[in-house]
Design a protein around this motif. Structure first.
Motif, short mmCIF file in Angstrom:
data_model
loop_
_atom_site.label_atom_id
_atom_site.label_comp_id
_atom_site.label_asym_id
_atom_site.label_seq_id
_atom_site.Cartn_x
_atom_site.Cartn_y
_atom_site.Cartn_z
N LEU A 221 0.86 -1.17 0.10
CA LEU A 221 0.09 -0.10 -0.08
C LEU A 221 0.92 1.13 0.06
O LEU A 221 0.46 2.25 -0.79
CB LEU A 221 -1.21 -0.05 1.16
N THR A 222 1.90 1.35 0.92
CA THR A 222 2.79 2.56 1.03
C THR A 222 3.44 2.73 -0.21
O THR A 222 3.66 3.90 -0.70
CB THR A 222 3.63 2.69 2.24
N ALA A 223 4.12 1.46 -0.97
CA ALA A 223 4.96 1.81 -2.08
C ALA A 223 4.16 2.06 -3.12
O ALA A 223 4.39 2.97 -3.92
CB ALA A 223 5.47 0.38 -2.40
N GLY A 224 2.98 1.49 -3.24
CA GLY A 224 1.97 2.09 -4.33
C GLY A 224 1.45 3.62 -4.22
O GLY A 224 1.44 4.34 -5.38
N ALA A 225 1.05 4.06 -3.15
CA ALA A 225 0.87 5.20 -2.76
C ALA A 225 2.00 6.30 -3.15
O ALA A 225 1.81 7.32 -3.55
CB ALA A 225 0.27 5.34 -1.38
N ALA A 226 3.32 5.92 -2.73
CA ALA A 226 4.58 6.72 -3.13
C ALA A 226 4.71 6.94 -4.41
O ALA A 226 4.73 8.16 -4.89
CB ALA A 226 5.72 6.26 -2.35
N ILE A 227 4.56 5.87 -5.24
CA ILE A 227 4.77 6.00 -6.81
C ILE A 227 3.57 6.73 -7.38
O ILE A 227 4.07 7.61 -8.31
CB ILE A 227 4.88 4.69 -7.35
N ALA A 228 2.30 6.53 -6.87
CA ALA A 228 1.28 7.38 -7.43
C ALA A 228 1.47 8.66 -7.14
O ALA A 228 1.10 9.53 -8.20
CB ALA A 228 0.15 6.90 -6.86
N ALA A 229 1.77 9.28 -5.97
CA ALA A 229 1.99 10.65 -5.71
C ALA A 229 3.15 11.23 -6.52
O ALA A 229 2.95 12.32 -7.12
CB ALA A 229 2.36 10.60 -4.17
N GLY A 230 4.09 10.49 -6.84
CA GLY A 230 5.39 10.81 -7.45
C GLY A 230 4.88 11.00 -8.90
O GLY A 230 5.19 12.15 -9.77
N THR A 231 3.97 10.17 -9.67
CA THR A 231 3.38 10.28 -10.74
C THR A 231 2.34 11.26 -11.08
O THR A 231 2.76 12.10 -12.08
CB THR A 231 2.80 8.99 -11.17
N TYR A 232 1.87 11.83 -10.08
CA TYR A 232 0.99 13.08 -10.12
C TYR A 232 1.86 14.32 -10.36
O TYR A 232 1.38 15.27 -10.78
CB TYR A 232 -0.01 12.94 -9.08
N PHE A 233 3.18 13.94 -9.49
CA PHE A 233 3.95 15.32 -9.57
C PHE A 233 4.15 15.69 -11.06
O PHE A 233 4.48 16.89 -11.30
CB PHE A 233 5.01 14.98 -8.87
N GLY A 234 4.26 14.91 -12.00
CA GLY A 234 4.44 15.07 -13.16
C GLY A 234 5.62 14.75 -13.99
O GLY A 234 5.95 13.97 -15.01
#
Length: 375
Positions: A221-234
């Motif tokens: 969960l935390t790994a998925g959330a971190a990469i998702a947040a970075g992805t949204y950063f652009g």
């Protein structure tokens, strides 16, 4: 340093790497869709972020490769993992600043290999696994994706040759949005797992998990959330390179490139190959340029990318090795390594603000900038 504290520090560093992986690799899924106008930039990164999170739950085969295949977990300590992560993060940030779509995966592998080698010797690195699970896929995957993209692009233009081009363009914008979404999902099944593997390796090396354990749910969960947040950063700098600087992409090309990349990534994730999604997607884009008649592939840009691919693993290994040597001096050494990583990251970020690339200008290149009038 207290053993439980260093485990927490390593987990934070692993999630920080995962964040950089996200914004470094957003271009893999969405650069072509943004370049062709199939998706608006902010919409594209939002879709990609959600699907990266979903993809993180679909497979753990790559995570197992990281946590138990590349280095001997019996000879790795959390401090060594921390040093390897610093090497990967520094390389990711540097290549992002330069707009080079290098491999976050190889940066991570290089950092871990360099740090482990210095700390425990060459015997602690499983070189057969490195060759079979990393180096061979690194060479083969962009060639496979490129070949599929060449064939797919040729067929698409052949089939639609007699159709109205405005109808073709509109139709493939929808298809491209779907294929880009599939790449994002595939990216989550491969790249998010690398951080899961690192955290699991840390927990195994600290005795918190038994050897050979799979990633716990909270790690997924935390790994998925971190990469998702970075992805949204652009990661707009790399999106600009892949979307505009390699070749001018039309919607049928984008669809072919993304579909070939998604198929390659998903197949590799199923087999546990920790390949570079950057290599795959770049190969697909170059293949789509070759496959379209009269399309121009800027081989100079492709050559610079290939050079970055070659030096990524050894460069990250060198940084990881230096960080490992300094960290071996005790708590002070570990603190110095962490502080150096933060300072380097801050300097790179401030340097990037001199010439920012954002969602507003991502589809512009230097050649498209207005030229001031002269008197």
């Amino acid at each position: 340093m207290d053993p439980s504290l260093i485990v927490v520090v390593v987990i934070i560093a692993a999630l920080a790497f995962d964040f950089t992986n996200g914004f470094h690799d957003t271009a893999n899924a969405m650069a072509t869709s943004i370049a062709t106008g199939a998706l608006r930039p902010k919409v594209a990164v939002a879709i990609s972020a959600v699907l990266n999170l979903v993809g993180a739950f679909l497979s753990i085969e790559v995570a197992k490769t990281i946590s138990g295949g590349i280095v001997d977990d019996a000879k790795v300590t959390p401090v060594v993992v921390f040093a390897g992560l610093i090497g990967a993060i520094v390389w990711n940030l540097l290549t992002w600043l330069l707009g080079l779509p290098s491999s976050s995966s190889h940066a991570l592998f290089g950092g871990l290999i360099g740090a482990t080698w210095i700390a425990s010797g060459a015997d602690a690195v499983h070189f057969s696994a490195v060759v079979g699970k990393i180096l061979i896929p690194a060479v083969a995957s962009p060639l496979v994706a490129g070949a599929v993209a060449i064939a797919g692009t040729f067929l698409v233009y052949k089939i639609t040759a007699s159709a109205r081009q405005d109808v073709v363009s509109r139709s493939f914008k929808t298809a491209q949005a779907l294929s880009a979404s599939l790449v994002s999902l595939a990216h989550g099944t491969n790249d998010a797992q690398k951080t899961m593997g690192v955290i699991t390796l840390t927990l195994i090396s600290s005795g918190s998990l038994a050897a050979g354990s799979s990633p716990p749910v909270w790690v997924i969960l935390t790994a998925g959330a971190a990469i998702a947040a970075g992805t949204y950063f652009g990661g707009w700098r790399i999106i600009q390179t892949m979307g505009k600087k390699i070749t001018e992409i039309q919607t049928p090309q984008g669809f072919a490139a993304e579909t070939s990349a998604a198929v390659t990534i998903l197949a590799s994730s199923h087999l546990g190959f920790a390949l570079s999604t950057t290599h795959v997607c770049s190969g697909g884009i170059i293949g789509s340029g070759v496959g379209r008649k009269l399309a121009e592939v800027r081989w100079g840009v492709a050559g610079r990318m290939a050079l970055a691919w070659l030096v990524t693993l050894p460069a990250a290994a060198i940084v990881g090795a230096i960080a490992s040597e300094v960290s071996s001096q005790g708590s002070i050494g570990t603190i110095l390594v962490g502080a150096a990583g933060v300072v380097i990251g801050l300097v790179i970020y401030l340097w990037s603000r001199r010439h920012p690339v954002t969602s507003a200008n991502v589809n512009e290149t230097e050649q498209q900038q207005p030229v001031p009038a002269t008197v």
